[in-house]
Design an enzyme around this catalytic site. Structure first.
Site: not given
Ligand code: F6P
Length: 351
Positions: A108, A131-133, A175, A228, A275, A281, A283
């Site tokens: 985005e 984007t993974i999102d 994430m 998150e 736990r 990352h 992911q």
């Molecule tokens: O937008 C992808 C993403 O991995 C999000 O899921 C996460 O909140 C963010 O980037 C993490 O960003 P950075 O790599 O800057 O820590």
């Protein structure tokens, strides 16, 4: 704006890296080279166009890219609109480098800059949704998402066996920023007993109640997947977002840590040993799944075709099984949130 026939094409990757970026670069470059384009990599996202950082991309540079994670071009979260003289620098370097078109691969933020440059300066840009999102509207899926879901699902599977052995609650933080796509999809695939996402106002009390119910049914362990961006909610009406104060140039706070707070709450309220695992990352790293490689490849070919047709201000998109193109403006106007129906698929297995 510049030139009549596109002969020199720039490729840029911006925002968080993601598996499949290199596969897109390969596809754009391969198709364009066949058409005798000169292809240039813009380094470090929009920073490369603000500061003039370029590298030639020839057959040797794009060889072996299909399975490779990350991006060979590097990436940053640079926003030219937040840098004094940033936009003028982008336009200046684009002209000095004698570029005729740009393929911007990003989410985005990166594509939002592309859309604005096109709207305000007729900047000849085509977008590819990364984007993974999976939070970009106007496309069914972004590439990178499938890999993230695969990694998260494998983690949930592994946590199941250790949770069961110790009769524990395992909280898995994934994430996804402001949307819960990774949580919902990996939670469904991994058989999560509770999923908490930003889009659904489930309270901490209700989540604990579901876990108690499950334990009363004779299941002494549970898997809780939390996105998150989930805002902790309480029946009192109180809410709490766990994030760092620091913001990037696009105004995003750094999320992470909600899993830890939630795990403590669950343990205190239910008495079940709990736990937490924060996937972070992992992911985003490593090789893309076959599905992401194929999607990235199809997007890359489409972007090269749009450039060749000089159809700018568009983004390659997936609609059903077809690759189409949509307006960049439309694609970046709003976030694609998880619809209620998807959450209902997941919640059928809670408690
Ligand atoms: O937008 C992808 C993403 O991995 C999000 O899921 C996460 O909140 C963010 O980037 C993490 O960003 P950075 O790599 O800057 O820590």
């Amino acid at each position: 704006m510049i030139g009549v026939v596109a002969t020199k094409l720039g490729i840029l990757t911006g925002g968080g890296d993601c598996p499949g970026l290199n596969a897109v670069i390969r596809a754009v470059a391969r198709r364009s080279m066949v058409r005798d384009y000169e292809v240039v990599g813009v380094q470090e996202g929009w920073r490369g166009l603000v500061e003039g950082l370029f590298e030639p991309l020839g057959p040797r540079e794009i060889s072996g890219l299909l399975p490779r994670g990350g991006t060979i071009l590097g990436t940053t979260r640079t926003n030219p609109y937040k840098i004094e003289g940033g936009v003028e620098a982008v336009l200046g370097w684009f002209q000095d480098e004698e570029l005729d078109a740009l393929v911007a691969i990003g989410g985005e933020d990166t594509l939002g800059v592309a859309a604005r440059l096109h709207a305000e300066h007729e900047f000849p840009v085509v977008g590819v949704p990364k984007t993974i999102d999976n939070d970009l509207s106007a496309t069914d899926y972004t590439f990178g998402f499938d890999t993230a879901v695969t990694v998260a699902t494998e983690a949930i599977d592994r946590l199941h066996t250790t949770a069961e052995s110790h009769n524990r609650v395992m909280v898995v933080e994934v994430m996804g920023r402001h949307v819960g796509w990774i949580a919902v999809m990996s939670g469904i695939a991994g058989g999560a007993d509770m999923i908490l996402i930003p889009e659904q106002p489930v309270t901490v009390e209700r989540a604990c109640e579901e876990l108690r119910h499950r334990h009363h049914r004779g299941k002494d362990f549970s898997i809780v997947v939390v996105s998150e961006g989930y805002e902790l909610r309480y029946e009192s009406g109180e809410t709490r977002t766990v994030a760092e104060e620091v913001r990037d140039q696009f105004g995003h706070v750094r999320l992470g840590g909600v899993g830890e707070v939630l795990a403590r709450e669950i343990e205190e309220r239910t008495g079940y040993e709990t736990r937490v695992t924060v996937l972070g990352h992992v992911q985003r790293g490593g090789t893309p799944t076959p599905r992401d490689r194929v999607l990235a490849t199809r997007y890359g070919l489409k972007a090269a075709d749009l450039v060749h047709e000089r159809t700018f201000g568009r983004m390659a998109a997936l609609h059903g099984d077809a690759i189409v193109d949509v307006s960049l403006q439309e694609a970046t106007a709003e976030l694609k949130i998880v619809p209620r129906e998807w959450y209902h698929v997941a919640s059928a297995f809670f408690g």
